[in-house]
Write a protein that holds these residues in place. Structure first.
Motif, short mmCIF file in Angstrom:
data_model
loop_
_atom_site.label_atom_id
_atom_site.label_comp_id
_atom_site.label_asym_id
_atom_site.label_seq_id
_atom_site.Cartn_x
_atom_site.Cartn_y
_atom_site.Cartn_z
N LYS A 169 0.86 -1.19 0.00
CA LYS A 169 0.00 0.00 0.00
C LYS A 169 0.89 1.24 0.00
CE LYS A 169 -3.96 -1.99 2.20
NZ LYS A 169 -4.94 -1.89 3.24
N THR A 170 0.60 2.12 -0.93
CA THR A 170 1.28 3.41 -1.03
C THR A 170 0.20 4.49 -1.07
OG1 THR A 170 1.31 3.39 -3.44
CG2 THR A 170 3.20 2.39 -2.32
N ARG A 171 0.63 5.72 -1.09
CA ARG A 171 -0.34 6.81 -1.15
C ARG A 171 -1.23 6.69 -2.39
NH1 ARG A 171 0.45 12.38 0.93
NH2 ARG A 171 1.34 11.98 2.95
#
Length: 174
Positions: A169-171
């Motif tokens: 998960k990233t921005r």
């Protein structure tokens, strides 16, 4: 007639009992649909495994109340062109949750074996000895499927998704 179960030639322990013949105790038997429906409660309570030969022109929904007590359902292929027993097999496995032995009987051909397995059959009455020997080889021929089947094998996409590493998960993905 040869019996193939789970890819191996085996001895058939079931005895087919005519409609007017007495049913032996402690012996696995196969009775006709007519006899079964006429006396289902007594038949399922007898001592010994019970199977029923079910024609392809009868609805398998009639078997639903008894499926937990049946050890075997033999679906009949009267002609190789008549595929209604394929639909019956899928219904028994997927809709009604039948976990007993599902046997293909009648005009069962070597060319259909793989499709029968995918439909949920695990037992086959085969007329030709040569066909019975080939059936085990057919099972090993394919290992990847693109469609769901009643044999419990996951299709390729589902297998690929299950084995893929999780996406971090990233921005941008949140």
């Amino acid at each position: 007639m040869r019996l193939v179960e789970n890819g191996r030639i085996v001895e058939d322990h079931y005895v087919r009992v005519d409609d007017d013949a007495p049913i032996p105790d402690r012996v696995p038997v196969i009775v006709s649909a007519k006899r079964f429906l006429a006396d289902a409660a007594a038949l399922v309570s007898r001592d010994g495994s019970l199977g029923v030969a079910w024609p392809n022109d009868k609805r398998v929904a009639e078997l639903e109340p008894w499926l937990g007590r049946l050890a075997l359902v033999a679906l009949v292929f009267p002609k190789f062109k008549d595929g209604r027993a394929y639909s019956q097999a899928r219904l028994l496995r997927e809709t009604y949750g039948f976990r007993g032995t599902l046997r293909a009987t009648g005009d069962v051909l070597r060319d259909q074996f793989h499709f029968l397995v995918r439909a949920g059959f695990d037992s086959f009455e085969v007329k030709k000895d040569a066909d019975a020997r080939v059936f085990a080889q057919v099972l090993a021929r394919f290992s990847i499927y693109y469609q769901d089947g009643a044999d419990g094998r996951a299709p390729a996409l589902r297998r690929r998704l299950q084995s893929a590493p999780p996406v971090p998960k990233t921005r941008e993905t949140v």
